[in-house]
Design an enzyme around this catalytic site. Sequence first.
Site, PDB file in Angstrom:
ATOM      1  CG  MET A   1      -9.679  -0.323  -5.942  1.00  0.00           C
ATOM      2  SD  MET A   1     -11.039  -1.487  -6.001  1.00  0.00           S
ATOM      3  CE  MET A   1     -10.369  -2.270  -7.757  1.00  0.00           C
ATOM      4  CB  CYS A   2      -7.341  -5.428  -2.026  1.00  0.00           C
ATOM      5  SG  CYS A   2      -8.827  -5.217  -1.034  1.00  0.00           S
ATOM      6  NE  ARG A   3      -3.718  -2.423  -5.935  1.00  0.00           N
ATOM      7  CZ  ARG A   3      -3.774  -1.860  -7.068  1.00  0.00           C
ATOM      8  NH1 ARG A   3      -2.517  -1.705  -7.849  1.00  0.00           N
ATOM      9  NH2 ARG A   3      -4.978  -1.807  -7.681  1.00  0.00           N
ATOM     10  CG  ASN A 113      -7.655  -5.671  -6.603  1.00  0.00           C
ATOM     11  OD1 ASN A 113      -6.761  -5.433  -7.490  1.00  0.00           O
ATOM     12  ND2 ASN A 113      -6.876  -5.854  -5.436  1.00  0.00           N
TER      13      ASN A 113
END
Length: 230
Positions: A1-3, A113
């Site tokens: 997951m990105c932020r 995300n």
Amino acid sequence: MCRHLGWLGRPRSLAELTLEPPHGLLVQSYAPRRQRHGLLNADGWGAGFFDGSVPRRWRSAAPLWGDTSFASVAPALSSGCVVAAVRSATVGMPIEASAAAPFTDGRWLLSHNGVVNTAVLPTCAGAESVCDSAILAATIFERGMASLGDVITQIGAADPRARLNILAANGSRMLATTWGDTLSMLHSAEGVVLASEPYDDDPRWVDIPDRHLVDAHDGEVSVTPLEGSR
Ligand code: GLN
């Protein structure tokens, strides 16, 4: 997951928002505190901001921590509306600048995300990359930002394993969804920050519950449950 991180309020520099906070996106690129999926965010980054009503972006497929050019220029780039992200690519997705958020339709900047099975998304012309997030962004733009909550609820029903945290802004409004991942908000007289995780230990940060829609504009913020919320 990105932020990801969004700001709507008085003009602030990209450095102040992303590089300088003790747990900002720069630190989150190698040591996130609340990340549930993936250990670090080394597969690229993007910083988008509004210059009047014009969205402008700087994106890269390299880790944010190594970008000395961005570190040099970011203190001089200020805006009252910013959407930025660091990326941890989903397995099988391309690592290229065009797959890094924020995506745009020329009016909005949008970050995702999460992960979605692209088979449940309509074929959509105009996606910036074959990355799931780029196709999802094109789908949301095509349906219109006014139906963001409905679109997320429908896609979430079609792909029960999807994680659909969206953050989008158009210069005067910021929208976000929580669907499977974390989101926190810091709302002060100066503006509103929405971030996958708090960038510092200010006690005013609040966590947004899962399956909610956040809508910020004109100094006001509403947080409403999405249909199908648990
Ligand atoms: N699925 C998206 C990608 O591959 C976003 C991944 C994420 O949230 N880490 O880039």
